[in-house]
Design a protein around this motif. Structure first.
Motif, PDB file in Angstrom:
ATOM      1  N   ALA A  98       0.836  -1.211   0.000  1.00  0.00           N
ATOM      2  CA  ALA A  98       0.000   0.000   0.000  1.00  0.00           C
ATOM      3  C   ALA A  98       0.866   1.255   0.000  1.00  0.00           C
ATOM      4  O   ALA A  98       0.585   2.219  -0.727  1.00  0.00           O
ATOM      5  CB  ALA A  98      -0.927  -0.005   1.207  1.00  0.00           C
ATOM      6  N   VAL A  99       1.927   1.249   0.792  1.00  0.00           N
ATOM      7  CA  VAL A  99       2.845   2.389   0.833  1.00  0.00           C
ATOM      8  C   VAL A  99       3.555   2.535  -0.513  1.00  0.00           C
ATOM      9  O   VAL A  99       3.712   3.643  -1.039  1.00  0.00           O
ATOM     10  CB  VAL A  99       3.862   2.229   1.979  1.00  0.00           C
ATOM     11  CG1 VAL A  99       4.923   3.314   1.918  1.00  0.00           C
ATOM     12  CG2 VAL A  99       3.155   2.250   3.327  1.00  0.00           C
ATOM     13  N   THR A 100       3.971   1.422  -1.087  1.00  0.00           N
ATOM     14  CA  THR A 100       4.660   1.436  -2.377  1.00  0.00           C
ATOM     15  C   THR A 100       3.753   2.003  -3.467  1.00  0.00           C
ATOM     16  O   THR A 100       4.192   2.805  -4.307  1.00  0.00           O
ATOM     17  CB  THR A 100       5.119   0.013  -2.740  1.00  0.00           C
ATOM     18  OG1 THR A 100       6.038  -0.443  -1.739  1.00  0.00           O
ATOM     19  CG2 THR A 100       5.804  -0.019  -4.101  1.00  0.00           C
ATOM     20  N   TRP A 101       2.482   1.608  -3.464  1.00  0.00           N
ATOM     21  CA  TRP A 101       1.535   2.127  -4.457  1.00  0.00           C
ATOM     22  C   TRP A 101       1.349   3.632  -4.300  1.00  0.00           C
ATOM     23  O   TRP A 101       1.384   4.369  -5.286  1.00  0.00           O
ATOM     24  CB  TRP A 101       0.197   1.408  -4.292  1.00  0.00           C
ATOM     25  CG  TRP A 101      -0.899   2.047  -5.090  1.00  0.00           C
ATOM     26  CD1 TRP A 101      -1.126   1.924  -6.433  1.00  0.00           C
ATOM     27  CD2 TRP A 101      -1.902   2.934  -4.589  1.00  0.00           C
ATOM     28  NE1 TRP A 101      -2.217   2.683  -6.808  1.00  0.00           N
ATOM     29  CE2 TRP A 101      -2.723   3.313  -5.700  1.00  0.00           C
ATOM     30  CE3 TRP A 101      -2.208   3.434  -3.329  1.00  0.00           C
ATOM     31  CZ2 TRP A 101      -3.804   4.180  -5.565  1.00  0.00           C
ATOM     32  CZ3 TRP A 101      -3.289   4.294  -3.185  1.00  0.00           C
ATOM     33  CH2 TRP A 101      -4.072   4.656  -4.299  1.00  0.00           C
ATOM     34  N   ARG A 102       1.172   4.095  -3.052  1.00  0.00           N
ATOM     35  CA  ARG A 102       0.906   5.515  -2.819  1.00  0.00           C
ATOM     36  C   ARG A 102       2.114   6.379  -3.174  1.00  0.00           C
ATOM     37  O   ARG A 102       1.979   7.498  -3.680  1.00  0.00           O
ATOM     38  CB  ARG A 102       0.514   5.736  -1.362  1.00  0.00           C
ATOM     39  CG  ARG A 102       0.233   7.197  -0.983  1.00  0.00           C
ATOM     40  CD  ARG A 102      -0.945   7.769  -1.754  1.00  0.00           C
ATOM     41  NE  ARG A 102      -1.169   9.170  -1.449  1.00  0.00           N
ATOM     42  CZ  ARG A 102      -1.944   9.612  -0.460  1.00  0.00           C
ATOM     43  NH1 ARG A 102      -2.588   8.764   0.320  1.00  0.00           N
ATOM     44  NH2 ARG A 102      -2.090  10.903  -0.260  1.00  0.00           N
ATOM     45  N   THR A 103       3.307   5.883  -2.925  1.00  0.00           N
ATOM     46  CA  THR A 103       4.515   6.685  -3.118  1.00  0.00           C
ATOM     47  C   THR A 103       5.146   6.506  -4.494  1.00  0.00           C
ATOM     48  O   THR A 103       6.147   7.167  -4.804  1.00  0.00           O
ATOM     49  CB  THR A 103       5.562   6.345  -2.039  1.00  0.00           C
ATOM     50  OG1 THR A 103       5.890   4.944  -2.119  1.00  0.00           O
ATOM     51  CG2 THR A 103       5.017   6.653  -0.650  1.00  0.00           C
TER      52      THR A 103
END
Length: 366
Positions: free
Chosen positions: A313-318
């Motif tokens: 989720a963090v990878t997708w957002r960033t």
């Protein structure tokens, strides 16, 4: 198994913080009020390979008036000549030379202080030479500052990651910020100890910056982003971390060796403290590493799956590369190794080196 229960409980902290921070981290779109002028300030030391692309992006800024001031901080390459060529054809660009580094100052902090003195803008946007601003970035950050009366606005640029060494180190920045910092550095919380910033991309409102003493108030630090954010909050000003992914890109390091050295430098004023690091080790290893030793316990499997989902989720957002997600346990392991190495080096009084300069070991704090 009781140990698996503990690991799952430790995983709940980053999950809760991560969900909240991912949903509430501001994404900027507005335009600033009339009369806004943003000074884009770039400290540069041997940045011949970066500075032209950095200037091209800065000069493409839209939505407000900008000037671009570059400080050549003792470069031995063609950095100054490149900037001079831009200044000759665009009046918005100025080159200034850094004076000798005074005792007690670190190089980047000193360059930023002198850049602020040379600037003429209502807002000062400090960026590194490896940052590429989006056209709307300067205006959007200044608008957020003015509209919400926030003295300091910062974000983590979308990180360009092309090697395994970068993939093992760089993604930990966003993961730690989003999943382990209460309120994610947002202005809703004014506690100084919860302030954060990314030194690659920092905009400050000039009057507030001058009122707190500017970079001169943190002249001896290496991690200027966190120190400056805390200084603002200690003096009653709001600071905020926003979504930096649409605002800029940055390739911090190009291999594992450079990443290791850079993160060790910053660790000395971050997690790597005698009291704090053992706690961080329990929190991080307990949630992200320990469950692997507890397989095939079903709760350990659940914890591992949850941590990969959170990292995804963090990878997708960033906007970081998807291939870095499977590396997540190793990323946490490397991050802890960096922190413990930094702590040991500090305890031994070893100097930290960066850009050809060496600095005395940071004073250990709790």
């Amino acid at each position: 198994m009781e140990f698996a229960h503990i690991a799952l409980a430790l995983a709940l902290l980053p999950i809760i913080f991560g969900i909240i921070n991912l949903r509430r981290m501001p994404r900027l779109r507005s335009t600033p009020p009339a009369g806004t002028r943003v000074s884009i300030l770039i400290p540069a030391r041997n940045e011949a390979g970066n500075i032209a692309a950095c200037l091209d992006a800065a000069l493409a800024s839209t939505g407000c008036e900008v000037e671009v001031v570059v400080m050549d901080d003792g470069s031995t390459d063609s950095t100054a000549a490149i900037v001079q060529s831009y200044a000759a054809r665009d009046a918005r660009v100025r080159l200034v030379q850094a004076p000798s580094l005074p005792p007690g100052w670190t190089g980047k902090v000193h360059a930023c202080a002198r850049l602020a003195e040379a600037a003429t803008g209502t807002h000062l946007l400090f960026i590194d030479a490896d940052v590429r601003l989006a056209p709307h970035a300067a205006a959007a950050m200044a608008a957020h500052s003015a509209t919400h009366k926030i003295a300091m606005v910062s974000g983590v640029p979308r990180q360009i990651i092309r090697s395994i060494g970068e993939g093992l180190t760089v993604p930990f920045i966003n993961f730690l910020l989003i999943c382990y910092l209460p309120f994610g550095g947002r202005a809703v919380q004014r506690k100084a100890s919860l302030a954060a910033a990314c030194g690659q991309l920092i905009l400050v409102e000039r009057r507030a910056y001058e009122a707190i003493g500017g970079h001169a108030a943190i002249k001896g630090v290496l991690h200027d982003g966190i120190a400056l954010a805390r200084r603002f909050r200690e003096n009653g000003h709001d600071t905020e971390i926003v979504d930096g992914t649409p605002l800029a890109t940055c390739r911090m390091y190009d291999n594992f060796s450079h990443a290791w050295g850079g993160f060790i430098k910053n660790a000395r004023e971050g997690m790597a403290t005698p009291v704090g690091l053992p706690i961080w080790t329990v929190l991080l290893a307990g949630a992200h590493l320990w469950p692997w030793a507890l397989l095939p316990d079903i709760e350990a499997v659940l914890t591992i799956c949850l941590m990969f989902a959170l990292r995804a989720a963090v990878t997708w957002r960033t906007g970081e590369p998807w291939w870095t997600v499977p590396l997540h346990p190793l990323t946490v392991l490397v991050a802890l190794a960096i922190q413990w190495t930094a702590l040991v080096r500090s305890a031994l009084g070893l100097k930290a080196g960066w850009k050809g300069r060496a600095y005395a070991a940071a004073k250990a704090e709790g």
